[in-house]
Design an enzyme around this catalytic site. Structure first.
Site, PDB file in Angstrom:
ATOM      1  CG  ASN A   1     -92.192 -58.445  13.120  1.00  0.00           C
ATOM      2  OD1 ASN A   1     -93.745 -58.975  12.064  1.00  0.00           O
ATOM      3  ND2 ASN A   1     -92.077 -59.395  13.888  1.00  0.00           N
TER       4      ASN A   1
ATOM      5  CG  ASP B   1     -94.570 -61.461  11.156  1.00  0.00           C
ATOM      6  OD1 ASP B   1     -93.835 -61.289  10.393  1.00  0.00           O
ATOM      7  OD2 ASP B   1     -94.336 -61.873  12.949  1.00  0.00           O
TER       8      ASP B   1
ATOM      9  NE  ARG C   1    -113.592 -60.897   4.610  1.00  0.00           N
ATOM     10  CZ  ARG C   1    -115.062 -59.737   4.884  1.00  0.00           C
ATOM     11  NH1 ARG C   1    -115.166 -58.776   5.580  1.00  0.00           N
ATOM     12  NH2 ARG C   1    -114.729 -59.223   3.375  1.00  0.00           N
TER      13      ARG C   1
ATOM     14  CG  HIS D   1     -92.358 -65.966  13.416  1.00  0.00           C
ATOM     15  ND1 HIS D   1     -92.819 -65.754  14.524  1.00  0.00           N
ATOM     16  CD2 HIS D   1     -91.592 -67.032  12.475  1.00  0.00           C
ATOM     17  CE1 HIS D   1     -92.900 -67.223  15.150  1.00  0.00           C
ATOM     18  NE2 HIS D   1     -92.105 -67.809  13.996  1.00  0.00           N
TER      19      HIS D   1
ATOM     20  NE  ARG E   1     -96.942 -68.504  15.005  1.00  0.00           N
ATOM     21  CZ  ARG E   1     -96.853 -68.291  16.189  1.00  0.00           C
ATOM     22  NH1 ARG E   1     -96.234 -66.891  16.841  1.00  0.00           N
ATOM     23  NH2 ARG E   1     -96.262 -69.439  16.986  1.00  0.00           N
TER      24      ARG E   1
ATOM     25  NE  ARG F   1    -100.413 -68.165  14.891  1.00  0.00           N
ATOM     26  CZ  ARG F   1     -99.857 -68.242  15.948  1.00  0.00           C
ATOM     27  NH1 ARG F   1    -100.306 -66.854  17.011  1.00  0.00           N
ATOM     28  NH2 ARG F   1     -99.682 -69.353  16.704  1.00  0.00           N
ATOM     29  CG  HIS F   2     -98.562 -64.201  11.152  1.00  0.00           C
ATOM     30  ND1 HIS F   2     -97.188 -64.963  10.857  1.00  0.00           N
ATOM     31  CD2 HIS F   2     -98.372 -64.240  12.042  1.00  0.00           C
ATOM     32  CE1 HIS F   2     -96.755 -64.976  11.794  1.00  0.00           C
ATOM     33  NE2 HIS F   2     -97.121 -64.513  13.037  1.00  0.00           N
TER      34      HIS F   2
ATOM     35  CD  GLU G   1     -89.672 -62.849  15.022  1.00  0.00           C
ATOM     36  OE1 GLU G   1     -90.304 -63.510  15.218  1.00  0.00           O
ATOM     37  OE2 GLU G   1     -89.140 -61.359  14.893  1.00  0.00           O
TER      38      GLU G   1
ATOM     39  CB  THR H   1     -97.573 -62.443  19.891  1.00  0.00           C
ATOM     40  OG1 THR H   1     -96.278 -62.418  19.272  1.00  0.00           O
ATOM     41  CG2 THR H   1     -97.362 -62.313  21.391  1.00  0.00           C
ATOM     42  CB  THR H   2     -92.975 -64.679  20.246  1.00  0.00           C
ATOM     43  OG1 THR H   2     -93.092 -65.096  18.472  1.00  0.00           O
ATOM     44  CG2 THR H   2     -91.678 -65.615  20.663  1.00  0.00           C
TER      45      THR H   2
ATOM     46  CD  GLU I   1     -85.972 -59.370  18.538  1.00  0.00           C
ATOM     47  OE1 GLU I   1     -85.465 -59.815  16.671  1.00  0.00           O
ATOM     48  OE2 GLU I   1     -86.948 -59.358  19.092  1.00  0.00           O
TER      49      GLU I   1
ATOM     50  CG  HIS J   1     -92.341 -59.566  22.159  1.00  0.00           C
ATOM     51  ND1 HIS J   1     -93.668 -59.373  22.567  1.00  0.00           N
ATOM     52  CD2 HIS J   1     -92.410 -60.949  21.541  1.00  0.00           C
ATOM     53  CE1 HIS J   1     -94.396 -60.021  21.965  1.00  0.00           C
ATOM     54  NE2 HIS J   1     -94.047 -60.700  21.049  1.00  0.00           N
ATOM     55  N   GLY J   2     -93.079 -55.491  22.392  1.00  0.00           N
ATOM     56  CA  GLY J   2     -93.530 -54.902  22.905  1.00  0.00           C
ATOM     57  C   GLY J   2     -93.565 -53.393  23.127  1.00  0.00           C
TER      58      GLY J   2
ATOM     59  N   GLY K   1     -92.770 -54.041  15.690  1.00  0.00           N
ATOM     60  CA  GLY K   1     -93.944 -54.603  14.453  1.00  0.00           C
ATOM     61  C   GLY K   1     -95.531 -54.067  14.848  1.00  0.00           C
ATOM     62  CG  PHE K   2     -99.625 -54.666  18.304  1.00  0.00           C
ATOM     63  CD1 PHE K   2    -100.497 -55.741  17.209  1.00  0.00           C
ATOM     64  CD2 PHE K   2     -99.829 -53.903  19.323  1.00  0.00           C
ATOM     65  CE1 PHE K   2    -102.057 -55.619  17.189  1.00  0.00           C
ATOM     66  CE2 PHE K   2    -101.065 -54.103  19.018  1.00  0.00           C
ATOM     67  CZ  PHE K   2    -102.502 -54.157  17.900  1.00  0.00           C
TER      68      PHE K   2
HETATM   69  N1  PXP Z   1     -89.446 -59.811  18.403  1.00  0.00           N
HETATM   70  C1  PXP Z   1     -89.377 -61.067  18.000  1.00  0.00           C
HETATM   71  C2  PXP Z   1     -88.554 -62.786  18.539  1.00  0.00           C
HETATM   72  C3  PXP Z   1     -90.891 -61.123  17.978  1.00  0.00           C
HETATM   73  O1  PXP Z   1     -91.443 -62.997  18.115  1.00  0.00           O
HETATM   74  C4  PXP Z   1     -91.823 -59.859  18.068  1.00  0.00           C
HETATM   75  C5  PXP Z   1     -93.246 -60.188  17.114  1.00  0.00           C
HETATM   76  O2  PXP Z   1     -93.201 -60.875  16.423  1.00  0.00           O
HETATM   77  C6  PXP Z   1     -90.968 -58.844  17.351  1.00  0.00           C
HETATM   78  C7  PXP Z   1     -89.671 -59.176  18.402  1.00  0.00           C
HETATM   79  C8  PXP Z   1     -92.624 -57.798  17.704  1.00  0.00           C
HETATM   80  O3  PXP Z   1     -92.880 -57.344  18.679  1.00  0.00           O
HETATM   81  P1  PXP Z   1     -94.089 -56.133  18.753  1.00  0.00           P
HETATM   82  O4  PXP Z   1     -94.853 -56.546  16.928  1.00  0.00           O
HETATM   83  O5  PXP Z   1     -94.494 -56.334  19.600  1.00  0.00           O
HETATM   84  O6  PXP Z   1     -93.948 -54.927  17.803  1.00  0.00           O
END
Ligand code: PXP
Length: 241
Positions: free
Chosen positions: A7, A9, A18, A43, A45, A49-50, A70, A100-101, A152, A192-193, A215-216
């Site tokens: 991801n 984003d 910036r 994603h 949105r 925002r991104h 997404e 975040t979601t 998912e 997610h996470g 992603g993160f």
């Molecule tokens: N899946 C979904 C549906 C999400 O909204 C996100 C966050 O944007 C992710 C996966 C990825 O999560 P993370 O950035 O924590 O890895």
């Protein structure tokens, strides 16, 4: 073997902080693929925002692997998704005030709306439609009922579990939901996470996972070691070599 979709984003978040033209998420997506990512997730949105509409157009043109779009059920974004024709559309809840979601879709409550929307995505030529859901067998069954061919699984509670026992319990919940989805013939994604440290228990415990969206953790590691190395390391973690 589990596919790794990255991801991007947060690359766009950094650019927009910036109001700059760099770092470009399109450039980042190409680097992720060169480092072995099986696909790219973004994603779009409602508040942009991104990721922006320009990013979506260029990502569609340039991403070689699987492209996961997404989106919420916002009609304007649904139109853009249909026109973009990604390989996968993942429906997620969206609130403007969230960082975040947060949490999965309440598919049970949103059945009529989703039942009307999902065929539009297939009719537009999108072969795979996933619903982002908490690891709850009722939500998984509702996802099948409204016509999704994938889910998912939301791994946020797993990732944020305060103790190892809690995390183990969350992994078992994810495993039960995955078993249910598999029995219903749904393709199983997760995200997610997820990060370099918590992926091992997830992988050992949760069966039938076809792909993960991360992603993160990768973007944060990339700040320190570069995107190429961050993706290669995550690839080793996910694929187990
Ligand atoms: N899946 C979904 C549906 C999400 O909204 C996100 C966050 O944007 C992710 C996966 C990825 O999560 P993370 O950035 O924590 O890895």
């Amino acid at each position: 073997m589990i596919d790794l979709l990255i991801n991007i984003d947060h690359i766009a978040t950094l650019r927009n902080a910036r109001r700059e033209t760099f770092p470009d998420p399109v450039h980042a997506a190409a680097l992720c693929e060169a480092a072995g990512a099986d696909g790219i997730v973004f994603h779009l949105r409602e508040d942009r925002r991104h990721i922006t509409d320009r990013d979506v157009r260029l990502l569609r043109e340039t991403v070689q692997g699987k492209l996961d779009f997404e989106l919420s059920t916002n009609p304007e974004v649904v139109e853009i998704c249909c026109a973009t024709q990604p390989d996968l559309a993942t429906l997620v809840p969206e609130r403007r005030e969230e960082v975040t979601t947060e949490g999965g879709l309440d598919v049970l409550a949103e059945r009529p709306r989703l039942r009307a929307l999902i065929p539009r995505l297939y009719d537009a030529g999108i072969p795979e439609v996933a619903l982002f859901v908490d690891p709850n067998p009722d939500q998984v069954e509702a996802a099948r009922e409204v016509g999704a061919n994938a889910i998912e699984l939301h791994t946020g509670d797993y990732a944020n579990a305060p103790t190892f026992e809690d995390r183990r319990a969350e992994a078992e919940r994810l495993a039960a939901a995955a078993e249910r989805a598999h029995a219903l013939g749904l393709r199983i994604h997760a995200g997610h996470g997820l990060n370099y440290n918590n992926f091992g228990l997830f992988k050992r415990t949760v069966p039938h996972v076809a792909e993960v969206s991360i992603g993160f953790a990768v973007v944060a590691r990339a700040v320190l070691v570069g995107l190429d190395r961050a993706v290669r390391e995550m690839r080793r973690v996910v694929k187990g070599y």
